[in-house]
Design a protein around this motif. Structure first.
Motif, PDB file in Angstrom:
ATOM      1  N   HIS A   1      -8.873   0.708  -5.859  1.00 48.68           N
ATOM      2  CA  HIS A   1      -8.236  -0.175  -5.171  1.00 48.68           C
ATOM      3  C   HIS A   1      -6.835   0.473  -5.256  1.00 48.68           C
ATOM      4  N   ILE A   2      -6.139   0.559  -4.254  1.00 50.96           N
ATOM      5  CA  ILE A   2      -4.706   1.017  -4.205  1.00 50.96           C
ATOM      6  C   ILE A   2      -3.834  -0.117  -4.735  1.00 50.96           C
ATOM      7  N   SER A   3      -3.919  -1.337  -4.371  1.00 48.53           N
ATOM      8  CA  SER A   3      -3.270  -2.450  -4.853  1.00 48.53           C
ATOM      9  C   SER A   3      -3.879  -3.068  -6.057  1.00 48.53           C
ATOM     10  N   LYS A   4      -3.048  -3.807  -6.585  1.00 54.33           N
ATOM     11  CA  LYS A   4      -3.560  -4.683  -7.746  1.00 54.33           C
ATOM     12  C   LYS A   4      -4.510  -5.940  -7.401  1.00 54.33           C
ATOM     13  N   VAL A   5      -5.548  -5.850  -7.184  1.00 58.02           N
ATOM     14  CA  VAL A   5      -6.337  -6.990  -6.233  1.00 58.02           C
ATOM     15  C   VAL A   5      -6.362  -8.140  -7.398  1.00 58.02           C
ATOM     16  N   SER A   6      -6.346  -8.094  -8.565  1.00 53.90           N
ATOM     17  CA  SER A   6      -6.578  -8.997  -9.553  1.00 53.90           C
ATOM     18  C   SER A   6      -5.319  -9.966  -9.417  1.00 53.90           C
ATOM     19  N   GLU A   7      -4.169  -9.460  -8.986  1.00 56.29           N
ATOM     20  CA  GLU A   7      -2.834 -10.367  -8.775  1.00 56.29           C
ATOM     21  C   GLU A   7      -2.592 -10.899  -7.562  1.00 56.29           C
ATOM     22  N   ARG A   8      -3.696 -10.596  -6.407  1.00 55.29           N
ATOM     23  CA  ARG A   8      -3.616 -10.980  -5.100  1.00 55.29           C
ATOM     24  C   ARG A   8      -4.300 -12.357  -4.767  1.00 55.29           C
ATOM     25  N   GLU A   9      -4.752 -12.495  -3.629  1.00 52.03           N
ATOM     26  CA  GLU A   9      -5.431 -13.809  -3.088  1.00 52.03           C
ATOM     27  C   GLU A   9      -6.476 -14.078  -3.770  1.00 52.03           C
ATOM     28  N   ALA A  10      -7.062 -15.137  -3.960  1.00 53.72           N
ATOM     29  CA  ALA A  10      -8.289 -15.523  -4.862  1.00 53.72           C
ATOM     30  C   ALA A  10      -9.413 -14.807  -4.030  1.00 53.72           C
TER      31      ALA A  10
ATOM     32  N   ILE B   1     -10.609   0.901 -10.901  1.00 58.97           N
ATOM     33  CA  ILE B   1      -9.302   1.367 -11.052  1.00 58.97           C
ATOM     34  C   ILE B   1      -8.700   0.589  -9.858  1.00 58.97           C
ATOM     35  N   GLN B   2      -7.447  -0.078 -10.324  1.00 62.22           N
ATOM     36  CA  GLN B   2      -6.738  -0.851  -9.379  1.00 62.22           C
ATOM     37  C   GLN B   2      -5.255  -0.608  -9.827  1.00 62.22           C
ATOM     38  N   GLY B   3      -4.198  -0.972  -8.644  1.00 60.51           N
ATOM     39  CA  GLY B   3      -3.079  -1.015  -8.905  1.00 60.51           C
ATOM     40  C   GLY B   3      -2.281   0.176  -9.243  1.00 60.51           C
ATOM     41  N   MET B   4      -2.934   1.491  -8.963  1.00 56.83           N
ATOM     42  CA  MET B   4      -2.307   2.674  -9.488  1.00 56.83           C
ATOM     43  C   MET B   4      -1.687   3.430  -8.062  1.00 56.83           C
ATOM     44  N   GLY B   5      -1.845   2.785  -6.907  1.00 56.55           N
ATOM     45  CA  GLY B   5      -1.603   3.354  -5.873  1.00 56.55           C
ATOM     46  C   GLY B   5      -2.469   4.537  -5.535  1.00 56.55           C
ATOM     47  N   PHE B   6      -1.980   5.672  -4.683  1.00 54.15           N
ATOM     48  CA  PHE B   6      -2.707   6.796  -4.222  1.00 54.15           C
ATOM     49  C   PHE B   6      -3.341   7.318  -5.892  1.00 54.15           C
TER      50      PHE B   6
ATOM     51  N   TYR C   1       0.773  -1.258  -0.171  1.00 55.52           N
ATOM     52  CA  TYR C   1      -0.158  -0.014  -0.066  1.00 55.52           C
ATOM     53  C   TYR C   1       0.800   1.316  -0.004  1.00 55.52           C
ATOM     54  N   GLY C   2       2.239   1.184   0.004  1.00 51.10           N
ATOM     55  CA  GLY C   2       3.038   2.305  -0.022  1.00 51.10           C
ATOM     56  C   GLY C   2       3.392   2.684   1.443  1.00 51.10           C
ATOM     57  N   ASN C   3       4.041   3.772   1.885  1.00 50.67           N
ATOM     58  CA  ASN C   3       4.598   4.356   2.736  1.00 50.67           C
ATOM     59  C   ASN C   3       3.806   5.630   3.315  1.00 50.67           C
ATOM     60  N   ARG C   4       3.025   6.238   2.390  1.00 46.99           N
ATOM     61  CA  ARG C   4       2.390   7.308   2.582  1.00 46.99           C
ATOM     62  C   ARG C   4       1.040   7.117   3.525  1.00 46.99           C
ATOM     63  N   ASN C   5       0.488   8.089   4.345  1.00 49.35           N
ATOM     64  CA  ASN C   5      -0.503   7.848   5.309  1.00 49.35           C
ATOM     65  C   ASN C   5      -1.921   8.339   4.872  1.00 49.35           C
ATOM     66  N   TYR C   6      -2.963   8.011   5.599  1.00 46.46           N
ATOM     67  CA  TYR C   6      -4.162   8.465   5.226  1.00 46.46           C
ATOM     68  C   TYR C   6      -4.540   9.904   5.132  1.00 46.46           C
ATOM     69  N   ALA C   7      -3.832  10.734   6.088  1.00 40.34           N
ATOM     70  CA  ALA C   7      -3.948  12.118   5.962  1.00 40.34           C
ATOM     71  C   ALA C   7      -3.329  12.741   4.304  1.00 40.34           C
ATOM     72  N   THR C   8      -2.414  11.971   4.100  1.00 40.31           N
ATOM     73  CA  THR C   8      -1.702  12.400   2.847  1.00 40.31           C
ATOM     74  C   THR C   8      -2.785  11.997   1.722  1.00 40.31           C
ATOM     75  N   LEU C   9      -3.199  10.983   1.863  1.00 37.43           N
ATOM     76  CA  LEU C   9      -4.405  10.459   0.935  1.00 37.43           C
ATOM     77  C   LEU C   9      -5.346  11.484   0.552  1.00 37.43           C
ATOM     78  N   CYS C  10      -6.108  11.967   1.887  1.00 40.50           N
ATOM     79  CA  CYS C  10      -7.045  13.019   1.873  1.00 40.50           C
ATOM     80  C   CYS C  10      -6.505  14.133   1.484  1.00 40.50           C
ATOM     81  N   THR C  11      -5.463  14.717   1.591  1.00 35.86           N
ATOM     82  CA  THR C  11      -4.990  15.928   1.252  1.00 35.86           C
ATOM     83  C   THR C  11      -4.823  15.852  -0.642  1.00 35.86           C
ATOM     84  N   LEU C  12      -4.405  14.831  -0.987  1.00 38.04           N
ATOM     85  CA  LEU C  12      -4.181  14.628  -2.470  1.00 38.04           C
ATOM     86  C   LEU C  12      -5.497  14.706  -2.971  1.00 38.04           C
ATOM     87  N   CYS C  13      -6.601  13.872  -2.624  1.00 34.79           N
ATOM     88  CA  CYS C  13      -7.953  13.853  -2.869  1.00 34.79           C
ATOM     89  C   CYS C  13      -8.519  15.288  -3.206  1.00 34.79           C
TER      90      CYS C  13
END
Ligand code: CA2
Length: 146
Positions: A99-108, A123-128, A22-34
């Protein structure tokens, strides 16, 4: 135009664990970016996070008649929640699933998404940055379908 950005369980813990996924940036950073991406798109922005399925359903219902578009990362509820799917269908607000991660390449168990039965795009796998893509795409989609 107003967008509601909804984040599901544990996304408030971003940056604290599993940086490889999920990367090393936090939730507050995600909110600021959005907020920045919404401002750049000329869209008013409200951001909501909850760890509780019913609170997410309530928030979607409250958006009826007040919100033009929803960007949602339902997190783990993606893979389990018919209630969130039904709430989105009941308000009929154009929605993009992120989805932050590429869910299609993760667990079933992450390969099923109930929300994708309603979402106009997933949209998946593009990070924030996936949220930025969702905001821009949803603005254009709503403008085109007016
Ligand atoms: O890739 C995504 O965005 C997910 O929606 C994230 C969810 C996961 O259950 C979905 O399958 C995919 C998990 C949310 C955050 O989980 C954390 C786990 C550890 C540390 C911080 C957050």
């Amino acid at each position: 135009m107003k967008f509601l950005i909804i984040n599901g369980p544990n996304l408030n813990m971003l940056g604290l664990r599993e940086p490889a996924i999920y990367g090393n940036r936090n939730y507050a950073t995600l909110c600021t970016l959005c907020e920045k991406w919404c401002a750049e798109a000329g869209v008013e922005c409200e951001i909501f996070q909850s760890n509780h399925e019913g609170a997410l359903v309530d928030k979607i219902q409250e958006a009826f008649g007040k919100v033009d578009g929803i960007v949602i990362n339902p997190a783990a509820y993606t893979h389990t929640s018919v209630a969130i799917l039904d709430a989105l269908k009941s308000v009929a607000i154009p929605t993009v699933e992120v989805h932050i991660s590429k869910v299609s390449e993760r667990e079933a168990f992450r390969q099923i998404s109930f929300v994708s039965y309603y979402a106009a795009r997933t949209i998946q796998g593009m990070g924030f940055e996936g949220y930025g893509e969702a905001i821009r795409w949803l603005k254009a989609y709503i403008d085109e379908n007016k």
